[in-house]
Design a protein around this motif. Structure first.
Motif, mmCIF file in Angstrom:
data_model
loop_
_atom_site.group_PDB
_atom_site.id
_atom_site.type_symbol
_atom_site.label_atom_id
_atom_site.label_comp_id
_atom_site.label_asym_id
_atom_site.label_seq_id
_atom_site.Cartn_x
_atom_site.Cartn_y
_atom_site.Cartn_z
ATOM 1 N N GLY A 61 -9.887 65.013 -21.912
ATOM 2 C CA GLY A 61 -9.470 63.822 -22.633
ATOM 3 C C GLY A 61 -9.531 64.004 -24.130
ATOM 4 N N LEU A 62 -9.235 65.215 -24.595
ATOM 5 C CA LEU A 62 -9.357 65.544 -26.021
ATOM 6 C C LEU A 62 -8.015 65.864 -26.675
ATOM 7 C CD1 LEU A 62 -12.577 67.781 -25.983
ATOM 8 C CD2 LEU A 62 -12.352 65.454 -26.878
ATOM 9 N N LEU A 63 -6.914 65.452 -26.052
ATOM 10 C CA LEU A 63 -5.614 65.699 -26.671
ATOM 11 C C LEU A 63 -5.442 64.828 -27.917
ATOM 12 C CD1 LEU A 63 -3.232 65.824 -23.575
ATOM 13 C CD2 LEU A 63 -3.849 67.735 -25.048
ATOM 14 N N PRO A 64 -4.915 65.389 -29.008
ATOM 15 C CA PRO A 64 -4.654 64.567 -30.197
ATOM 16 C C PRO A 64 -3.493 63.611 -29.940
ATOM 17 C CG PRO A 64 -3.779 66.782 -30.503
ATOM 18 C CD PRO A 64 -4.532 66.792 -29.207
ATOM 19 N N ARG A 83 -5.834 57.830 -18.103
ATOM 20 C CA ARG A 83 -5.847 56.380 -18.348
ATOM 21 C C ARG A 83 -7.231 55.823 -18.679
ATOM 22 N NH1 ARG A 83 -1.904 58.019 -15.360
ATOM 23 N NH2 ARG A 83 0.150 57.047 -15.508
ATOM 24 N N LEU A 84 -8.226 56.702 -18.880
ATOM 25 C CA LEU A 84 -9.559 56.232 -19.223
ATOM 26 C C LEU A 84 -9.656 55.876 -20.706
ATOM 27 C CD1 LEU A 84 -11.914 58.700 -17.267
ATOM 28 C CD2 LEU A 84 -11.084 56.443 -16.559
ATOM 29 N N ILE A 92 -18.321 60.669 -19.304
ATOM 30 C CA ILE A 92 -18.188 61.776 -18.345
ATOM 31 C C ILE A 92 -18.322 63.148 -19.003
ATOM 32 C CG2 ILE A 92 -16.714 60.399 -16.826
ATOM 33 C CD1 ILE A 92 -14.325 62.060 -17.773
ATOM 34 N N ARG A 93 -18.150 63.197 -20.346
ATOM 35 C CA ARG A 93 -18.290 64.483 -21.039
ATOM 36 C C ARG A 93 -19.767 64.845 -21.125
ATOM 37 N NH1 ARG A 93 -14.754 62.235 -25.765
ATOM 38 N NH2 ARG A 93 -12.640 62.393 -24.893
ATOM 39 N N GLY A 94 -20.123 65.940 -20.524
ATOM 40 C CA GLY A 94 -21.524 66.359 -20.485
ATOM 41 C C GLY A 94 -22.081 66.296 -19.088
ATOM 42 N N PRO A 95 -22.300 65.075 -18.539
ATOM 43 C CA PRO A 95 -22.843 64.998 -17.181
ATOM 44 C C PRO A 95 -21.857 65.433 -16.102
ATOM 45 C CG PRO A 95 -23.258 62.967 -18.410
ATOM 46 C CD PRO A 95 -22.290 63.771 -19.213
ATOM 47 N N GLU A 96 -20.555 65.140 -16.276
ATOM 48 C CA GLU A 96 -19.576 65.466 -15.230
ATOM 49 C C GLU A 96 -18.675 66.636 -15.611
ATOM 50 O OE1 GLU A 96 -17.794 62.305 -12.878
ATOM 51 O OE2 GLU A 96 -18.787 60.842 -14.173
#
Length: 537
Positions: A61-64, A83-84, A92-96
């Protein structure tokens, strides 16, 4: 692989990511589909610009905003990542999903210590007490192979070597043992022994947790070592996918065949006949770094970067300097170029006492040795045209601007670039093209010795093969002598006439490349060669 391990963790369906108007193609990634199962490693390979890193960024989820998802879904369980909201993605970044980025210096905060940045992962997502967080961070630093973890914990990113910074990034990504790990060229800057440790570490966590790994790499040795499945991308599209065994040993697509054919062999060619003349000699060179200390009671760290190193470079030859991250090879090179002043020792270059020069005398002789850096983007001023960057040295030495620009165009042609592109900015070129610009800039002053510091380590195999071929052609055409710093023993085998192995600041073995590869004498050299990934391939 067990049925449990075959559980799909990520399902990407018909993903298309648009490029800005005016780009060389409509989509960075076009109609890509991929299932990533628990307990497996999928390697994504392809040239620079093939869309492999864009795929990873979309999954995080890091697209500019300038690169929107035009169609398709990225399903993490029942959630569509596309869609988040930003808050949902942050959770979710890190744990998942964890990610190891390719450029640790830009991904790490320069104002915070390495340990504090790893600890932040635990502070943000757990309620562990401070002592437990520090203990876990120290354990991670040890697991990823950083010497003296306690010192590294207190160090700032600029106080660590490039490979050590990458290991800090890996520790951060693995801190919370995520279900999915995205690794974007995670071992590019690492020497083979640490690379082997990192690959084994990823496997170990995977066995314990059922983690799935999307592993982006241009190193087919790594693919052979670690991949369950392989996906080959070209111009944003998947051109071939299948089991690692099938893709590596029976590739179907011409592009896959070309990539595999570009992988350098670990077997050196027969030694070349060289002139009986030495162009550069380094005798008993030492360099020590001291950091910390001062008014605030911080303990001073003393690092013996180079200890009594001696090497010789035959005329028109290529000398490879190989060793682990932190072994002192880049420090030695910077002392030779006189970007750093050694504490002791002698440097003779073309009959000149180069190590003894200072002030104006040194400025007059700097053209004798020029350097090509590991990261061409970081070494090129982003606000100036590449033509200006190449002509800087010439103009400083008194060449008129018109003549200097004419020479820049000649050099662009020499290194395989369009001479009409001299008015463009660095970001308008690919990584391989930027490295050629770095070469043109270094050659502008007609040096006797060219020092290349990991000059091809960040390039995919096909571009790497082109740049290596260019270096050999330039060496022979211009009667250059080269010092080639690399952690890639396959590259060293193919381009270096002689090789010097460094360990903890010392040269432990030095001789003809073919002889050392055939019968390494020092235990450390033997260890390096045995750790080359996919060495049987």
């Amino acid at each position: 692989m067990s049925a449990a391990a075959m559980t799909p963790l990520v399902r990407i369906k018909d993903l298309s990511i648009a490029l800005p108007r005016g780009a060389d193609r409509p989509f960075a990634v076009e109609t890509l589909s991929l299932t990533l199962n628990a307990g497996e490693i999928v390697c994504v390979v392809g040239e620079s610009g093939s869309g492999k890193s864009m795929t990873a960024s979309a999954l995080m989820g890091l697209l500019p905003p300038s690169l929107p998802v035009r169609s398709g879904r990225i399903m993490l369980g029942e959630r569509d990542i596309v869609r988040l909201t930003e808050d949902e993605l942050r959770a979710i970044r890190g744990p998942e999903i964890g990610m190891i980025f390719q450029e640790p210096m830009t991904a790490l905060n320069p104002l915070r210590t390495a340990g504090d940045q790893i600890a932040e992962m635990f502070r943000a997502h757990t309620d562990l007490p401070r002592a437990e967080i520090e203990a876990r961070a120290l354990k991670l630093l040890d697991e990823v192979g950083i010497p003296e973890p306690a010192s590294a914990y207190r160090a700032y990113p600029h106080e660590l070597s490039g490979g050590q910074r990458q290991r800090v990034m890996i520790a951060m990504a693995l801190a919370l043992e995520p279900k999915i790990l995205i690794a974007d060229e995670p071992t590019t800057a690492l020497d083979v022994t640490i690379q082997a440790q990192i690959l084994e570490l990823i496997r170990d966590i995977q066995r314990r947790t059922g983690m799935a790994v999307l592993f982006i790499t241009h190193d087919f040795g790594v693919v052979a070592e670690i991949a369950d499945r392989v996906m080959v991308m070209q111009h944003g599209k998947v051109v071939e996918s299948g089991s690692a065994e099938a893709v590596l040993h029976a590739p179907q697509h011409p592009y896959t065949k070309a990539l595999i054919a570009a992988v350098p062999s670990l077997m050196p060619p027969p030694p070349r006949a060289l002139p009986d003349q030495t162009i550069a000699t380094v005798r008993e060179l030492s360099k020590t770094y001291r950091t910390g200390g001062g008014w605030f009671g911080r303990k001073q760290r003393v690092t013996y970067a180079v200890k009594s190193a001696s090497i010789s470079l035959p005329s028109q030859a290529t000398l490879g300097i190989v060793g682990e991250s932190g072994s002192g090879k880049s420090t030695l090179a910077r002392c030779i170029v006189r970007l750093l002043d050694p504490d002791s020792g002698a440097i003779e270059l073309g009959g000149v006492d180069f190590g003894g020069l200072a002030g104006e005398a040194l400025r007059r002789q700097r053209h004798l040795v020029q350097m090509v850096f590991q990261d061409p983007y970081a070494s090129l001023n982003p606000r100036r045209s590449v033509g200006d960057l190449v002509t800087q040295g010439l103009i400083a030495r008194g060449t008129k601007r018109t003549a200097a620009m004419a020479r820049a165009k000649e050099l662009f042609t020499l290194v395989g670039l369009d001479p009409a592109a001299t008015d463009r900015l660095p970001h308008e070129f690919s990584g391989g093209q930027r490295q050629r610009i770095g070469l043109a800039r270094a050659l502008a002053l007609e040096p006797k010795v060219l020092v290349a510091d990991e000059a091809v380590s960040a390039l995919d195999v096909s571009v790497q093969a082109q740049v290596l071929k260019l270096l050999v052609e330039l060496r022979d055409k211009l009667s250059l002598s080269m010092i080639f710093i690399t952690h890639d023993l396959r590259v060293a085998a193919q381009i270096c006439d002689r090789i010097a192995i460094m360990q903890r600041g010392e040269v432990v073995e030095h001789g003809v490349t073919a002889d050392i590869f055939a019968a390494p004498q020092h235990p450390y050299t033997q260890k390096l060669l045995s750790a080359v990934p996919g060495r049987a391939n």
